[in-house]
Design an enzyme around this catalytic site. Structure first.
Site, PDB file in Angstrom:
ATOM      1  N   ASP A   1       6.497   0.658   6.522  1.00 32.65           N
ATOM      2  CA  ASP A   1       5.045   0.473   6.359  1.00 32.65           C
ATOM      3  C   ASP A   1       4.465   1.567   5.498  1.00 32.65           C
ATOM      4  O   ASP A   1       4.062   2.588   6.006  1.00 32.65           O
ATOM      5  CB  ASP A   1       4.377   0.432   7.741  1.00 32.65           C
TER       6      ASP A   1
ATOM      7  N   HIS B   1       0.835  -1.209   0.000  1.00 30.73           N
ATOM      8  CA  HIS B   1       0.000   0.000   0.000  1.00 30.73           C
ATOM      9  C   HIS B   1       0.866   1.253   0.000  1.00 30.73           C
ATOM     10  O   HIS B   1       1.816   1.372   0.759  1.00 30.73           O
ATOM     11  CB  HIS B   1      -1.015   0.010   1.141  1.00 30.73           C
TER      12      HIS B   1
ATOM     13  N   GLU C   1      -4.901   1.789   2.779  1.00 32.11           N
ATOM     14  CA  GLU C   1      -4.969   0.623   3.662  1.00 32.11           C
ATOM     15  C   GLU C   1      -5.033   1.048   5.116  1.00 32.11           C
ATOM     16  O   GLU C   1      -5.701   0.429   5.922  1.00 32.11           O
ATOM     17  CB  GLU C   1      -3.739  -0.279   3.440  1.00 32.11           C
TER      18      GLU C   1
ATOM     19  N   HIS D   1       3.939   2.765  12.529  1.00 32.43           N
ATOM     20  CA  HIS D   1       3.017   3.897  12.741  1.00 32.43           C
ATOM     21  C   HIS D   1       3.595   4.978  13.652  1.00 32.43           C
ATOM     22  O   HIS D   1       2.869   5.597  14.430  1.00 32.43           O
ATOM     23  CB  HIS D   1       1.677   3.407  13.333  1.00 32.43           C
TER      24      HIS D   1
END
Ligand SMILES: [Zn+2]
Length: 479
Positions: free
Chosen positions: A306, A294, A340, A438
């Site tokens: 990520d 993503h 996502e 995150h």
């Protein structure tokens, strides 16, 4: 090729010490080892990845062009434009955007958690990040006493004790689980549903312990959601150290009052774009293998692991094949999904746009578990297909990536599961991912060039073999 089938001259060659053995099937491989004929090709892909790989360079470009790229943001549009241009420049075929409607949440300028009591701590800040999707607080914030719940199930047990309070959901990830993703899965429900459960017992706001095994001052954001008919209360993550600090004060009988202020908000839905490029199959172009990650990322850090790294591995897997003039029987389609992190609009939109060819999607592979040292893959493949994938895994043992375990594939490819599309997830070593996930710390300097390139080679190898095998990988049953 099994030893017994080698021509006599080859057996004679094997007997001479100066001659290097061929990089072929390992001795003892069964005759029906379908990937064995690809041993040399896999070697070439891994060699090329390690010696001339470009995933690291691509990732550096991406995080430079679009370090912050939450769906709906200007950064997301910049990342999409970069991906389109990059795949075109690399000579991919059928490069295009496919538009999807995405959510648009913004963090705003204000986000803080401060002690109001105990008096000696009043005004001290605690490291925090608003959770994606959270409603804001009033301008002067929410000030209330803290009550602690050991996880989601414990919130309801608080009952009236939570009314008018701030609930801190404080269940740690289970440190005894070697698979950190399993530990995350066991704890993350308190982040996704904590606010709705706390609101049901009358809480005015909620906080959650960051999803990390580390004891540090780094808050981890992530998506949360509200339930219809339940009051939407502000919800933020605090660092593990901050959660421990509050918990120990409460455990010692102190009254802890916090002030939470945030001006995050949800804007109207907007347009996002899945970005697609192909290596068209030479014999059965209508049969498709999807590889992707993503392109969106949280609006903190750079989304290097990520999932910028996963996107770049997907691009690199096809670039590696092209660089070696490898064109498999079937089409390999890179799909970089638009949304996502705070929705699944990318994956859902892809499936809807390609419903008419879902029965010709052979496999979907996602890299969205970080780009650390490769270990192998997980898959939901039926036993017949699992055996074929295991045959490929044996060729990846040279890269220490021969692991193949039952499991899902990835969130973005998940919607295709119901159509019987075999799901494959790239599995790097999981121990460091949740230190960064995150957070402000998920930056390019945390990525190892060797690890991301070797991973791209491993992904390219699995994809190429499955895309090129004479027999199509058996599909899973539709659901
Ligand atoms: Zn991700």
């Amino acid at each position: 090729m099994p030893l017994a089938r080698l021509p006599v001259v080859a057996l004679l060659l094997l007997a001479t010490a100066s001659w290097a053995p061929p990089r072929a099937a390992p001795a003892g491989a069964p005759d029906d080892d379908p990937a064995a004929p690809y041993a040399e090709t896999v070697e070439r892909l891994l060699d090329a990845a390690l010696a001339e790989g470009r995933a690291y360079e691509l990732l550096h470009e991406l995080v430079t062009v679009a370090p912050r790229r939450l769906a709906g943001s200007p950064g997301a549009a910049a990342a999409e434009a970069w991906a389109l241009e990059t795949m075109r420049a690399l000579g991919f075929e059928n490069v295009r955007f496919e538009e999807v409607t995405v959510p648009h949440w913004v963090r705003g300028d204000v986000g803080e958690v401060r002690f109001a009591e105990p008096a000696e701590l009043a005004g001290d800040h605690l490291p925090m990040l608003a959770l994606g999707g959270s409603v804001p607080t009033p301008e002067h914030g929410v000030t209330a006493e803290v009550v602690i719940a050991d996880g989601l199930d414990a919130v309801a047990e608080l009952g009236e004790a939570a009314r008018g309070k701030i609930v801190l959901l404080n269940r740690p990830m289970d440190p005894t689980l070697v698979d950190a993703f399993a530990a995350y899965g066991g704890a993350v429900g308190q982040r996704s549903r904590g606010a709705q459960e706390a609101a049901k017992v009358g809480a005015v706001a909620a906080l959650v312990r960051s999803m990390s095994n580390r004891h540090d001052d780094v808050p981890h954001t992530g998506a949360t959601r509200y339930a219809d008919g339940v009051t939407k209360i502000p919800f933020a993550a605090i660092s593990t150290n901050a959660a421990d600090r509050i918990a120990s004060l409460v455990a010692s009988g102190r009254r802890v009052v916090l002030n939470l202020r945030m001006d995050c908000r949800t804007l109207p839905e907007t347009e996002g774009r899945n970005v697609i490029g192909e290596l068209v199959g030479r014999e059965r172009p209508e049969e498709v293998l999807v590889v992707g990650g993503h392109l969106d990322a949280w609006d903190v850090g750079q989304g290097a692991h990520d999932d910028g790294g996963g996107c770049c591995q997907a691009i690199e897997a096809v670039r590696l094949m092209r660089s070696l003039d490898l064109r498999p029987r079937r089409t390999i389609r890179v799909v970089l999904f638009a949304n996502e992190e705070n929705g699944l609009a990318g994956g859902r939109g892809y499936r809807e746009a390609h419903l008419d060819e879902m029965d010709r999607h052979v496999l979907a592979l996602e890299s969205d578990s970080g780009v650390f040292t490769p270990r192998g893959f997980e898959t939901d493949a039926n036993p017949e297909a699992f055996a074929v994938l295991a045959s490929v895994s044996r060729l990846l043992e040279r890269a220490n990536a021969g692991k193949l375990v039952p499991g899902g594939g990835g969130a973005d490819i998940g919607p295709m599961r119901r159509d019987g599309v075999v799901q494959v997830g790239y599995l790097p070593d999981p121990q460091r991912y949740f230190d960064l996930h995150h957070t402000h710390e998920d930056t390019f300097d945390k990525v190892s060039e060797r690890e991301i390139e070797l991973g791209a080679g491993v992904i390219a190898s699995l994809l190429y073999v499955i895309a090129d095998l004479p027999e199509t990988l058996p599909r899973n049953p539709s659901q």
